[in-house]
Design a protein around this motif. Structure first.
Motif, PDB file in Angstrom:
ATOM      1  N   THR A 326      45.202  -6.000 -27.609  1.00 29.28           N
ATOM      2  CA  THR A 326      44.900  -7.001 -26.582  1.00 29.28           C
ATOM      3  C   THR A 326      45.550  -6.711 -25.238  1.00 29.28           C
ATOM      4  N   GLY A 327      46.496  -5.791 -25.184  1.00 32.83           N
ATOM      5  CA  GLY A 327      47.211  -5.524 -23.941  1.00 32.83           C
ATOM      6  C   GLY A 327      48.344  -6.486 -23.677  1.00 32.83           C
ATOM      7  N   ASP A 328      48.529  -7.476 -24.548  1.00 34.22           N
ATOM      8  CA  ASP A 328      49.592  -8.469 -24.388  1.00 34.22           C
ATOM      9  C   ASP A 328      50.426  -8.479 -25.659  1.00 34.22           C
ATOM     10  N   PRO A 329      51.640  -7.916 -25.643  1.00 37.38           N
ATOM     11  CA  PRO A 329      52.460  -7.906 -26.866  1.00 37.38           C
ATOM     12  C   PRO A 329      52.847  -9.289 -27.337  1.00 37.38           C
ATOM     13  N   PHE A 330      52.753 -10.297 -26.449  1.00 39.98           N
ATOM     14  CA  PHE A 330      53.160 -11.666 -26.796  1.00 39.98           C
ATOM     15  C   PHE A 330      51.953 -12.604 -26.793  1.00 39.98           C
ATOM     16  N   PRO A 332      49.307 -15.277 -27.384  1.00 39.58           N
ATOM     17  CA  PRO A 332      48.742 -15.550 -26.064  1.00 39.58           C
ATOM     18  C   PRO A 332      49.769 -16.007 -25.027  1.00 39.58           C
ATOM     19  N   VAL A 333      51.054 -16.033 -25.410  1.00 38.43           N
ATOM     20  CA  VAL A 333      52.069 -16.594 -24.520  1.00 38.43           C
ATOM     21  C   VAL A 333      52.213 -15.770 -23.250  1.00 38.43           C
ATOM     22  N   GLY A 334      51.984 -14.457 -23.331  1.00 39.27           N
ATOM     23  CA  GLY A 334      52.130 -13.599 -22.155  1.00 39.27           C
ATOM     24  C   GLY A 334      50.871 -13.457 -21.332  1.00 39.27           C
ATOM     25  N   GLY A 335      49.910 -14.364 -21.534  1.00 40.93           N
ATOM     26  CA  GLY A 335      48.619 -14.228 -20.869  1.00 40.93           C
ATOM     27  C   GLY A 335      48.685 -14.228 -19.353  1.00 40.93           C
ATOM     28  N   ARG A 336      49.566 -15.018 -18.768  1.00 43.47           N
ATOM     29  CA  ARG A 336      49.645 -15.083 -17.302  1.00 43.47           C
ATOM     30  C   ARG A 336      50.201 -13.785 -16.723  1.00 43.47           C
ATOM     31  N   LEU A 337      50.905 -13.017 -17.527  1.00 41.64           N
ATOM     32  CA  LEU A 337      51.467 -11.759 -17.051  1.00 41.64           C
ATOM     33  C   LEU A 337      50.589 -10.574 -17.429  1.00 41.64           C
ATOM     34  N   PHE A 338      50.069 -10.562 -18.653  1.00 38.74           N
ATOM     35  CA  PHE A 338      49.317  -9.410 -19.141  1.00 38.74           C
ATOM     36  C   PHE A 338      47.809  -9.623 -19.156  1.00 38.74           C
ATOM     37  N   PHE A 340      44.603 -12.725 -20.186  1.00 31.87           N
ATOM     38  CA  PHE A 340      44.204 -13.481 -21.364  1.00 31.87           C
ATOM     39  C   PHE A 340      43.105 -12.748 -22.128  1.00 31.87           C
ATOM     40  N   THR A 341      43.079 -12.961 -23.438  1.00 37.09           N
ATOM     41  CA  THR A 341      42.020 -12.406 -24.283  1.00 37.09           C
ATOM     42  C   THR A 341      41.237 -13.551 -24.914  1.00 37.09           C
ATOM     43  N   ASP A 342      41.700 -14.061 -26.069  1.00 33.85           N
ATOM     44  CA  ASP A 342      41.000 -15.169 -26.710  1.00 33.85           C
ATOM     45  C   ASP A 342      41.281 -16.495 -26.006  1.00 33.85           C
ATOM     46  N   TRP A 343      42.469 -16.655 -25.450  1.00 38.93           N
ATOM     47  CA  TRP A 343      42.781 -17.855 -24.676  1.00 38.93           C
ATOM     48  C   TRP A 343      42.349 -17.680 -23.228  1.00 38.93           C
ATOM     49  N   ASP A 344      42.357 -18.795 -22.501  1.00 37.31           N
ATOM     50  CA  ASP A 344      42.200 -18.757 -21.050  1.00 37.31           C
ATOM     51  C   ASP A 344      43.316 -19.578 -20.421  1.00 37.31           C
ATOM     52  N   LEU A 345      43.326 -19.683 -19.112  1.00 37.58           N
ATOM     53  CA  LEU A 345      44.400 -20.397 -18.431  1.00 37.58           C
ATOM     54  C   LEU A 345      44.439 -21.863 -18.847  1.00 37.58           C
ATOM     55  N   GLY A 346      43.277 -22.448 -19.087  1.00 34.54           N
ATOM     56  CA  GLY A 346      43.243 -23.839 -19.528  1.00 34.54           C
ATOM     57  C   GLY A 346      43.920 -24.033 -20.877  1.00 34.54           C
ATOM     58  N   ASP A 347      43.694 -23.111 -21.811  1.00 34.72           N
ATOM     59  CA  ASP A 347      44.368 -23.191 -23.110  1.00 34.72           C
ATOM     60  C   ASP A 347      45.878 -23.069 -22.946  1.00 34.72           C
ATOM     61  N   TYR A 348      46.276 -22.119 -22.125  1.00 32.87           N
ATOM     62  CA  TYR A 348      47.702 -21.892 -21.883  1.00 32.87           C
ATOM     63  C   TYR A 348      48.367 -23.151 -21.321  1.00 32.87           C
ATOM     64  N   GLN A 349      47.746 -23.748 -20.331  1.00 30.62           N
ATOM     65  CA  GLN A 349      48.314 -24.946 -19.723  1.00 30.62           C
ATOM     66  C   GLN A 349      48.298 -26.127 -20.696  1.00 30.62           C
ATOM     67  N   ASP A 522      38.227 -25.113 -32.657  1.00 32.09           N
ATOM     68  CA  ASP A 522      39.662 -25.357 -32.506  1.00 32.09           C
ATOM     69  C   ASP A 522      39.912 -25.898 -31.106  1.00 32.09           C
ATOM     70  N   VAL A 523      41.141 -26.338 -30.876  1.00 34.22           N
ATOM     71  CA  VAL A 523      41.531 -26.812 -29.553  1.00 34.22           C
ATOM     72  C   VAL A 523      41.591 -25.648 -28.565  1.00 34.22           C
ATOM     73  N   PHE A 524      42.043 -24.460 -29.044  1.00 32.86           N
ATOM     74  CA  PHE A 524      42.221 -23.292 -28.193  1.00 32.86           C
ATOM     75  C   PHE A 524      41.273 -22.177 -28.632  1.00 32.86           C
ATOM     76  N   GLY A 525      41.123 -21.189 -27.764  1.00 26.66           N
ATOM     77  CA  GLY A 525      40.385 -19.994 -28.124  1.00 26.66           C
ATOM     78  C   GLY A 525      38.914 -20.060 -27.755  1.00 26.66           C
ATOM     79  N   PRO A 526      38.161 -19.040 -28.149  1.00 23.95           N
ATOM     80  CA  PRO A 526      36.755 -18.937 -27.714  1.00 23.95           C
ATOM     81  C   PRO A 526      35.857 -20.037 -28.263  1.00 23.95           C
ATOM     82  N   TRP A 527      36.286 -20.743 -29.318  1.00 18.63           N
ATOM     83  CA  TRP A 527      35.487 -21.822 -29.899  1.00 18.63           C
ATOM     84  C   TRP A 527      36.112 -23.174 -29.585  1.00 18.63           C
ATOM     85  N   ARG A 528      36.734 -23.280 -28.422  1.00 16.77           N
ATOM     86  CA  ARG A 528      37.494 -24.476 -28.050  1.00 16.77           C
ATOM     87  C   ARG A 528      36.599 -25.697 -27.957  1.00 16.77           C
TER      88      ARG A 528
END
Length: 598
Positions: A326-330, A332-338, A340-349, A522-528
């Motif tokens: 995914t390019g993000d070792p963390f 989805p927590v590192g999405g803002r730095l690396f 997002f893949t399955d999550w988006d900014l809305g999920d993160y927030q 689910d609440v998060f991810g591509p099927w949110r």
């Protein structure tokens, strides 16, 4: 009788696993020649980490099977038997009686309270899985690994990219067809942690009453999790074991600069921290503290290389896999730095907003720990002084990251030791003051203690009896318990008898373990949910049909905008309902009459 035999069978399996962990740990923990009070609980924690590494290797090699799991446990049991025979560790008759006779009244009182509080805690894990997170993602992920024999990524479940070291134990249990054993495995981490707390209190505080009180505080704070297949008790165990190993490392060096501490303790601490880092992302915040303590006393390259290797052994797989895929070792927590893949900014927030919304203060029993640095008699004890510094660091990273009460559990054991020390100091000061004001024997204290034990015994017995009703020894009993406690279980039972090709669910994430697999939503991810629940019935039908879904499970007692609009029955046909949980099939006629989805 069937329930009693079921309980004995479950605990027999758990004892075999713990014996295997102790055997592995004793084989690894060979260098302390002198009697070490914490040796046995440390050995269990270390062996549990070794078992997790073995299961991880089996899953990476796609051979996580029942036979492989039994081989890992069997080898550990053989090592344990050899250790018992070689060291003559069989208990002698009357050991418990002699222990009680040698204890003070305060020690016997706290020991009795622990025994009484343990009654419901021993019964609670025997019920079938019913807790939210274990049904939503802990056990579903573990089940997929058990069925496939490998660490596959299940993107239709929540948190597919998390590190899951402790969940590997759940997967091992599920390969044996036992979904009650994960509860006992999680609870065992809590029991071993209580054992380690007690031994640390005896070793460093030279006060059994304080040690017993600290173990009691820990059990009371964590008892709600003993009946779940969560990971928090495991995280607390490995963090406390790492702290104990670091303390041994610190004390193994001479006071002068000519002698270095024993680096094997540093390697042990690094490994235990690595296991914790492979359980929760939050434990990464402990690495600066560990590195700082290591650099303070030992800067030899060989020590650092060994510590890094031991740290990475149990956890590197998870972070390397995420970075490569995914390019993000963390993720989805590192999405803002690396990115997002399955999550988006809305999920993160939304995730962090949920943590802020549920933020709270630590339990009141931990607050006395704050007094330790300000009381000269406590501050003068080196173990308490050092524990206060580490505890303050843990509180700071928790306050800065989430302030979600359960996420502080990794620090509870250490804070319980500090809090118990402050409480016992205050009680003894108050007792001394009272004795000077009211000299003479105070037999009424014994009566008060007996009355408290009687009340506690009655309360614990009632709770244990209530929880015993949820123990399911037969398939019929299990069905009855699940029908009572699992939302929509009737619908899920219908689906197992009448399978659908592809199912989307809205609002039933707390029952996913009992649903057909896979099931999306689910609440998060591509099927949110938020991409579906605000649509009109016609638009929802078009979207689901275009994605290949043939059925929809929806929870009608939640405020879903799609239910507030008319015309739902024109596009969805009701197949089954269980209270507010309803199962619909997408109508084929509506699909043909609707324009094609862009």
């Amino acid at each position: 009788m069937s329930k009693a035999l079921f309980a004995l069978g479950q605990y027999a399996q758990l004892l075999l696993f713990l014996a295997a962990c102790w055997g592995y740990g004793q084989a690894l923990l060979r260098w302390p020649r002198a009697a070490l009070p914490t040796r046995n609980p440390l050995a269990v924690a270390l062996g549990m980490g070794a078992a997790i590494c073995a299961l991880q290797a089996l899953a990476v090699l796609h051979v996580l099977t029942a036979a492989a799991v039994l081989s890992v446990v069997g080898l550990g049991v053989l090592l344990a038997a050899w250790q018992v025979w070689r060291r003559g560790l069989l208990p002698t008759p009357g050991a418990a009686r002699r222990w009680l006779r040698a204890r003070t009244p305060a020690e016997r009182f706290f020991a009795a309270v622990i025994v009484l509080c343990s009654l419901p805690v021993l019964v609670a894990p025997l019920g079938p899985p019913r807790a939210w997170d274990e049904l939503m993602y802990h056990l579903p992920h573990a089940r997929e690994w058990a069925l496939s024999g490998s660490l596959q990524v299940n993107e239709w479940l929540r948190y597919p990219w998390f590190p899951y070291n402790f969940d590997l134990l759940f997967a091992a249990a599920l390969t044996l067809g036992n979904d009650v054993l994960p509860h006992l495995l999680h609870a065992s981490a809590g029991w071993v942690c209580a054992w380690l707390i007690y031994r640390l209190g005896v070793q460093h505080l030279q006060d059994r009453a304080t040690a017993l009180l600290a173990a009691l505080i820990w059990l009371l704070l964590g008892r709600g999790l003993f009946s779940t297949a969560y990971v928090d008790l495991g995280t607390a165990l490995f963090v406390l074991a790492a702290c104990a190993a670091m303390q041994e490392w610190h004390e193994s060096g001479a006071s002068g600069p000519a002698r270095w501490p024993d680096r094997r303790w540093a390697f042990t601490a690094a490994f235990l921290i690595g296991v914790a880092v492979g359980i929760k992302y939050q434990m990464l915040a402990l690495l600066p503290l560990f590195a700082g303590l290591l650099a303070w006393r030992d800067r030899r390259p060989a020590t650092w290389l060994g510590a890094v290797a031991c740290l990475c052994l149990p956890c590197l797989y998870w972070y390397a896999r995420n970075a490569l895929l995914t390019g993000d070792p963390f993720n989805p927590v590192g999405g803002r730095l690396f990115g997002f893949t399955d999550w988006d900014l809305g999920d993160y927030q939304a995730q962090f907003e949920d943590l802020r919304r549920n933020a709270g203060w630590p339990h009141w029993t931990l607050w006395p720990a704050l007094a330790v640095p300000f009381v000269p008699a406590l501050r003068s004890q080196r173990a308490l002084r050092q524990g206060s510094l580490v505890g303050a660091y843990m509180l700071l990273i928790w306050a800065a990251s989430s302030r979600y009460p359960r996420y502080l559990m990794f620090a509870f054991p250490l804070l319980a030791l500090l809090s118990a020390a402050a409480m016992m100091h205050a009680l003894r000061q108050a007792g001394g003051w009272w004795s000077t004001r009211r000299p003479g024997p105070h037999r009424w204290w014994r009566g008060l203690g007996l009355a408290l034990l009687a009340v506690l015994a009655l309360s614990s017995t009632r709770l244990a009896v209530k929880q015993w009703k949820n123990v399911a020894a037969t398939p019929a009993q299990r069905e009855a318990v699940l029908q009572e406690h699992i939302p929509g279980y009737g619908v899920l039972t219908y689906l197992r008898a009448h399978p659908q090709a592809r199912i989307y669910q809205l609002g039933l994430e707390e029952s996913l373990y009992y649903a057909p697999r896979p099931i999306w939503g689910d609440v998060f991810g591509p099927w949110r949910y938020r991409d579906y629940m605000a649509l009109s019935p016609r638009e929802l039908h078009r979207k689901l049909a275009a994605q290949g879904f043939t059925a929809l499970i929806i929870r009608t007692d939640r405020n879903l905008p799609v239910l507030a609009q008319g015309g739902f029955g024109q596009y969805f046909e009701l197949l089954q309902s269980d209270g507010p949980i309803q199962l619909y099939r997408l109508k084929a006629t509506a699909t043909r009459s609707s324009p094609s989805t862009p």
